[in-house]
Design a protein around this motif. Structure first.
Motif, PDB file in Angstrom:
ATOM      1  N   TYR A   1       0.833  -1.206   0.000  1.00  7.35           N
ATOM      2  CA  TYR A   1       0.000   0.000   0.000  1.00  7.35           C
ATOM      3  C   TYR A   1       0.869   1.259   0.000  1.00  7.35           C
TER       4      TYR A   1
ATOM      5  N   GLU B   1       0.103   4.255  -0.244  1.00  5.00           N
ATOM      6  CA  GLU B   1      -0.495   5.378   0.481  1.00  5.00           C
ATOM      7  C   GLU B   1      -1.090   4.932   1.809  1.00  5.00           C
TER       8      GLU B   1
ATOM      9  N   LEU C   1       2.714   4.777   8.692  1.00  3.92           N
ATOM     10  CA  LEU C   1       3.475   4.331   7.525  1.00  3.92           C
ATOM     11  C   LEU C   1       4.497   3.277   7.917  1.00  3.92           C
TER      12      LEU C   1
ATOM     13  N   PHE D   1      -2.965   3.541  -7.508  1.00  8.45           N
ATOM     14  CA  PHE D   1      -2.674   4.903  -7.052  1.00  8.45           C
ATOM     15  C   PHE D   1      -2.671   5.814  -8.264  1.00  8.45           C
TER      16      PHE D   1
ATOM     17  N   ASP E   1      -0.822   9.026  -7.843  1.00 11.55           N
ATOM     18  CA  ASP E   1       0.274   9.955  -7.586  1.00 11.55           C
ATOM     19  C   ASP E   1       1.584   9.175  -7.660  1.00 11.55           C
TER      20      ASP E   1
ATOM     21  N   ASN F   1       4.133   9.447  -4.819  1.00  9.76           N
ATOM     22  CA  ASN F   1       3.851   8.638  -3.637  1.00  9.76           C
ATOM     23  C   ASN F   1       4.398   7.232  -3.798  1.00  9.76           C
TER      24      ASN F   1
ATOM     25  N   PHE G   1       7.401   5.467  -1.638  1.00 10.17           N
ATOM     26  CA  PHE G   1       7.135   4.173  -1.011  1.00 10.17           C
ATOM     27  C   PHE G   1       8.221   3.162  -1.385  1.00 10.17           C
TER      28      PHE G   1
ATOM     29  N   CYS H   1     -11.626   4.729  -4.515  1.00 10.69           N
ATOM     30  CA  CYS H   1     -10.595   5.541  -3.857  1.00 10.69           C
ATOM     31  C   CYS H   1     -11.030   5.972  -2.461  1.00 10.69           C
TER      32      CYS H   1
ATOM     33  N   ASN I   1      -8.810   4.814   0.810  1.00 13.82           N
ATOM     34  CA  ASN I   1      -7.881   5.863   1.245  1.00 13.82           C
ATOM     35  C   ASN I   1      -6.835   6.181   0.174  1.00 13.82           C
ATOM     36  N   ILE I   2      -7.277   6.264  -1.081  1.00 13.76           N
ATOM     37  CA  ILE I   2      -6.368   6.530  -2.200  1.00 13.76           C
ATOM     38  C   ILE I   2      -6.500   7.979  -2.623  1.00 13.76           C
ATOM     39  N   TYR I   3      -5.390   8.656  -2.699  1.00 19.70           N
ATOM     40  CA  TYR I   3      -5.360  10.075  -3.036  1.00 19.70           C
ATOM     41  C   TYR I   3      -5.551  10.274  -4.539  1.00 19.70           C
TER      42      TYR I   3
END
Length: 290
Positions: free
Chosen positions: A152, A154, A162, A185, A187, A190, A194, A224, A228-230
């Motif tokens: 994950y 994000e 994290l 994702f 972004d 990100n 990661f 999303c 919790n996906i930006y």
């Protein structure tokens, strides 16, 4: 400027040398209903298989009663395409004896690569007895499966931090998983951060980015919110123009996915897992334009 935004806004009209033969692709499907399991479906699957993917994965429907469909579809998919077919397995609603039975069924039918997941629980008060790490250990004790796990970029919605999320991924790898496939994702920065954090804590296994091409923005945006996906504002704005036709929206989704893969390739990423949502023709056209 965000790498994807820069690529999309400034370079989308430039011609790039094809990278299709320089990258490894894999595709994810869910078991289709009998109504949709027709010749048109198989024809579109055949087109995707012509791209020589490393594997095709099939989701596991423990929560909606189609886990037997997963096994049946995995076998049909492999027999029809001759491509390595990878079933998802979840453990949150299964006991060990059930999991052992399922795993042996796969192994004895020459299906030896599994995507091991905890799975979603239906109720908040569900007492979780097994996590993905436990499933990895169970599978390795049964046979020498190749095992993929989830990651994950994000942070998992249930993770405390994290760092704890990273350490759990490290535990899964050290317990016997060979590689990780990320949640989708939008972004790129990100994901790259990661990847660096994974290396920083000693995770050396391959981290494969999950790419979800947008065909239906409203559907994807709901995913999303749940996970919790930006979604960058500039991407949202691309879909808020009321005068866009369906064809224009499809072009945006296609170009975003292409630019994501191109940008990540330039950052040294050579493996990509595409979430198809069973929209095989849409995915095929994207891959052909890489």
């Amino acid at each position: 400027m965000n790498l994807l935004k820069k690529k999309f806004m400034h370079y989308r009209n430039e011609n790039y040398l094809s990278i299709l033969n320089k990258i490894n692709l894999s595709f994810e499907f869910f078991p289709p209903s009998k109504k949709n399991l027709n010749q048109l479906f198989w024809d579109s699957i055949k087109k995707l298989s012509s791209l020589n993917p490393i594997f095709m994965s099939v989701t596991y429907g423990a929560n909606n009663g189609n886990k037997n469909n997963t096994y049946n579809f995995v076998k049909k998919l492999r027999n029809y395409t001759k491509i390595n077919s990878v079933p998802h397995m979840t453990c949150v609603h299964e006991n060990k004896s059930q999991l052992i039975k399922i795993a042996l069924k796969y192994w004895n039918n020459d299906i030896k690569h599994i995507l091991a997941l905890r799975g979603d629980y239906l109720h908040k008060n569900t007492k979780i007895k097994m996590y993905a790490k436990d499933l990895v250990i169970l599978l390795k004790n049964i046979a020498d499966f190749k095992i993929s796990v989830a990651a994950y970029p994000e942070i998992h919605p249930e993770s405390k931090s994290l760092q704890s999320d990273l350490m759990y991924l490290k535990d899964k790898i050290e317990s016997g998983a060979h590689q990780a496939i990320t949640q989708f994702f939008f972004d790129i920065d990100n994901f790259l951060r990661f990847r660096d954090r994974c290396l920083g804590v000693g995770i050396k296994a391959k981290i494969i980015p999950g790419i979800l091409p947008i065909k239906d923005f409203n559907q994807v945006y709901k995913f999303c919110l749940l996970s919790n996906i930006y979604v960058p504002t500039w991407i949202k704005n691309l879909y808020l123009k009321s005068n866009q036709s369906l064809e224009e929206k499809n072009k945006i989704g296609s170009q975003l996915a292409i630019n994501m893969i191109q940008s990540l390739y330039e950052e040294g990423v050579y493996d990509f897992h595409l979430y198809t949502l069973n929209k095989s023709d849409f995915i095929y056209s994207i891959c052909c334009d890489l």
